[in-house]
Write a protein that holds these residues in place. Sequence first.
Motif, PDB file in Angstrom:
ATOM      1  N   THR A  19      -7.995  -3.242  -0.685  1.00 48.99           N
ATOM      2  CA  THR A  19      -6.688  -3.823  -0.950  1.00 48.99           C
ATOM      3  C   THR A  19      -5.594  -3.216  -0.076  1.00 48.99           C
ATOM      4  N   ASN A  20      -5.781  -1.996   0.376  1.00 52.40           N
ATOM      5  CA  ASN A  20      -4.733  -1.372   1.199  1.00 52.40           C
ATOM      6  C   ASN A  20      -4.930  -1.628   2.690  1.00 52.40           C
TER       7      ASN A  20
ATOM      8  N   THR B   3      -4.027  -6.634  -7.880  1.00 54.03           N
ATOM      9  CA  THR B   3      -3.625  -5.227  -7.940  1.00 54.03           C
ATOM     10  C   THR B   3      -2.140  -5.101  -8.258  1.00 54.03           C
ATOM     11  N   GLN B   4      -1.313  -5.878  -7.581  1.00 55.19           N
ATOM     12  CA  GLN B   4       0.134  -5.813  -7.806  1.00 55.19           C
ATOM     13  C   GLN B   4       0.505  -6.301  -9.207  1.00 55.19           C
ATOM     14  N   LYS B   5      -0.078  -7.414  -9.606  1.00 60.49           N
ATOM     15  CA  LYS B   5       0.239  -8.007 -10.907  1.00 60.49           C
ATOM     16  C   LYS B   5      -0.058  -7.044 -12.058  1.00 60.49           C
TER      17      LYS B   5
ATOM     18  N   GLN C 169      -5.093  -8.127  -3.526  1.00 62.43           N
ATOM     19  CA  GLN C 169      -3.743  -7.574  -3.442  1.00 62.43           C
ATOM     20  C   GLN C 169      -2.854  -8.136  -4.548  1.00 62.43           C
ATOM     21  N   LYS C 170      -2.930  -9.442  -4.798  1.00 61.94           N
ATOM     22  CA  LYS C 170      -2.140 -10.058  -5.873  1.00 61.94           C
ATOM     23  C   LYS C 170      -2.544  -9.499  -7.234  1.00 61.94           C
TER      24      LYS C 170
ATOM     25  N   ARG D 118      -0.744  -3.638 -11.624  1.00 63.99           N
ATOM     26  CA  ARG D 118      -0.463  -2.250 -11.244  1.00 63.99           C
ATOM     27  C   ARG D 118      -1.728  -1.387 -11.254  1.00 63.99           C
TER      28      ARG D 118
END
Length: 152
Positions: free
Chosen positions: A16-17, A81-83, A78-79, A85
């Motif tokens: 993801t990074n 992970t962000q959603k 990524q979405k 946290r």
Amino acid sequence: MLKIGDQAPDFSLKSTNGSTFSLSKQKGQKAIVLYFYPKDDTPGCTAEACSFRDQYEDFKDLGAEVIGISSDSEASHQKFTQKHRLPFELLADTDGKVRKLYEVPRALLGLLPGRVTFVIDKEGVIQYIFNSLSGATDHVSNAKKMLQGLPK
């Protein structure tokens, strides 16, 4: 079929990074909780990921890193992970090669990718395997119990 005591197969996947995660680079550093899950942002997978998130510090205290793998794209990860946290990496196995390498079976008459968790010690040896599509959060508690018995 992979079994406890086997050397964990090495692999490299995009995370993801944006970096590439290689299992072999982790050897000698820390245990790895490697969990394969069906799909980002589905109810069971979200419950599992959030349970790993909520207990992530416990895993770190036990000397382990959590890594999730599904066939979703890096953008999807990524979405997700962000959603939610998520503090750990998710890896994109878009062609299913690592899933196949780890012999993760399909579930529900072959319709869904399976949900399997491996605990790999810091020497790269598989210490635990748990396969359950329906018991998403059991993967977290079972992996934690297993790690409590391993040397840090």
